[in-house]
Design an enzyme around this catalytic site. Sequence first.
Site, PDB file in Angstrom:
ATOM      1  CG  LEU A 161     125.061 -55.898  26.297  1.00 37.80           C
ATOM      2  CD1 LEU A 161     125.969 -56.715  27.227  1.00 37.80           C
ATOM      3  CD2 LEU A 161     125.804 -54.667  25.770  1.00 37.80           C
ATOM      4  CG  HIS A 166     119.698 -55.474  34.081  1.00 39.25           C
ATOM      5  ND1 HIS A 166     119.674 -54.676  35.210  1.00 39.25           N
ATOM      6  CD2 HIS A 166     119.366 -56.721  34.490  1.00 39.25           C
ATOM      7  CE1 HIS A 166     119.369 -55.415  36.258  1.00 39.25           C
ATOM      8  NE2 HIS A 166     119.177 -56.660  35.851  1.00 39.25           N
ATOM      9  CB  SER A 168     120.884 -47.462  30.203  1.00 38.89           C
ATOM     10  OG  SER A 168     120.078 -46.981  29.149  1.00 38.89           O
ATOM     11  CG  PHE A 274     130.818 -50.824  26.936  1.00 40.92           C
ATOM     12  CD1 PHE A 274     129.532 -51.283  26.747  1.00 40.92           C
ATOM     13  CD2 PHE A 274     131.111 -50.164  28.113  1.00 40.92           C
ATOM     14  CE1 PHE A 274     128.538 -51.102  27.705  1.00 40.92           C
ATOM     15  CE2 PHE A 274     130.133 -49.977  29.087  1.00 40.92           C
ATOM     16  CZ  PHE A 274     128.846 -50.435  28.878  1.00 40.92           C
ATOM     17  NE  ARG A 306     100.003 -29.777  -1.662  1.00 41.53           N
ATOM     18  CZ  ARG A 306      98.830 -30.382  -1.752  1.00 41.53           C
ATOM     19  NH1 ARG A 306      98.597 -31.214  -2.761  1.00 41.53           N
ATOM     20  NH2 ARG A 306      97.897 -30.185  -0.840  1.00 41.53           N
ATOM     21  N   GLY A 378     102.632 -31.795   4.883  1.00 36.19           N
ATOM     22  CA  GLY A 378     101.291 -31.647   5.401  1.00 36.19           C
ATOM     23  C   GLY A 378     100.689 -32.997   5.739  1.00 36.19           C
ATOM     24  CD  GLU A 402     124.201 -50.551  18.311  1.00 36.88           C
ATOM     25  OE1 GLU A 402     125.329 -50.060  18.183  1.00 36.88           O
ATOM     26  OE2 GLU A 402     123.708 -51.362  17.521  1.00 36.88           O
ATOM     27  N   GLY A 403     122.906 -47.068  23.262  1.00 34.55           N
ATOM     28  CA  GLY A 403     123.217 -45.886  24.057  1.00 34.55           C
ATOM     29  C   GLY A 403     122.276 -44.752  23.706  1.00 34.55           C
ATOM     30  CG  ASP A 406     118.802 -38.045  27.982  1.00 34.84           C
ATOM     31  OD1 ASP A 406     119.096 -37.125  27.196  1.00 34.84           O
ATOM     32  OD2 ASP A 406     117.668 -38.170  28.486  1.00 34.84           O
TER      33      ASP A 406
END
Length: 423
Positions: A161, A166, A168, A274, A306, A378, A402-403, A406
């Site tokens: 896809l 292209h 998003s 989708f 530790r 650490g 996959e999206g 945001d």
Amino acid sequence: MIRNALRRSFANVAKLPIISKRHAHAPVAFNWEDPLDSASLFTEEELAIQETAKSYCQERMLPRVLDAYRDEHYERKILEEMGELGLLGATIKGYDCAGVSSVASGLITREVERVDSGYRSGMSVQSSLVMGGIDEFGTQEQKDKYLPSLAKGKMLGCFGLTEPNHGSDPGSMETIAKPHPNKEGYLSISGAKTWITNSPIAELMLVWAKLQTTGKIRGFLIERNQCPPGTLETPPLKNKNGLRASVTGMIQLDECPVPEANMFPNIEGLRGPFSCLNSARYGIAWGVMGALEDCIARARTYALERRQFKHNPIAKYQLVQKKLSDATTDAAYGILAATQVGRLKDEGKMAPEMVSMIKRQNCDRALVNARILQEVFGGNAVSDEYHIGRHVANLFVTQTYEGQSDIHALILGRAITGIQAFV
């Protein structure tokens, strides 16, 4: 009058039987590995499936992951091993698939990603994107031909896809399918897809392209061995910073002939891809919780072993305990949310935005907490033998593909306000 009503309410409460202290404070030990007892929400079958997946992943996948990550190598046999156990396309009924619940499928992805997100990515593409797409939109002939082989891992699939220009915005795709000039009953497809998991080694490609005649997006099943030389190339994308244990590449099509019979017949537009992506996103929401749980377990073990400052385990100190507490809380909440959406999915009551919510939230929280838990190690966190740095690099990718988070925020914003923010 309000005071009188409150007095009556308090008086009624006073008449209620006193709950015994034994029941009010039941002696249940806190289980840091399952803080909110999510296991009590799963059926016996789901728990058995999870145990099968966990045993396979810990015994057979975990010993390979460091070399696979270092060498940027994906062992194709892994999908065959998963197929033998019935882990591929697990929710599909028939065609040698297990036909289990969505929650059971989520528990499988949780265990696979507990080892590595790349392994889960390879499985998700096979199960949710390719097999799920064929099962939902394919003809009966397409299902009979491809699903049994895909379920056993004998045939490997990929999903095309995303394009170089292209990501998003898939509605602007440039890959075109037009009538083939020399072969009746065939279409000619040209275009490029990128960041395609499994593409360099896939035998079957589910590619989305625009019909030149209508401008509508359609899905096509392309078999590698049916493409003439020079019409299909799938170069790998190497030197990745994350998901190095999975194989990623491109799909380059140059007037590739595809039989019209290999086109999905009754689905057009973006609803098809989708729908496939939503199924995969649901699995990701489960998977990233497995990765986070592995980070928690490894950070806890390290903090207990530790010793610093008068030979105390660093787990004694408040900052370390807060990091573990925050991560454990987010993991517990994420599992409960994914379970609820899975139940609604199987009952036909799931809104697509629910998947956007859990994919976004679980990916974000997994990444944030894994990054913070790195601090417990650490300087040792940079050594891949401690595993946590690999999880952090992988989780950045899961938050992106996959999206990206945001984008899912805008999907949710549209559902909340009724206003489209993408245009």
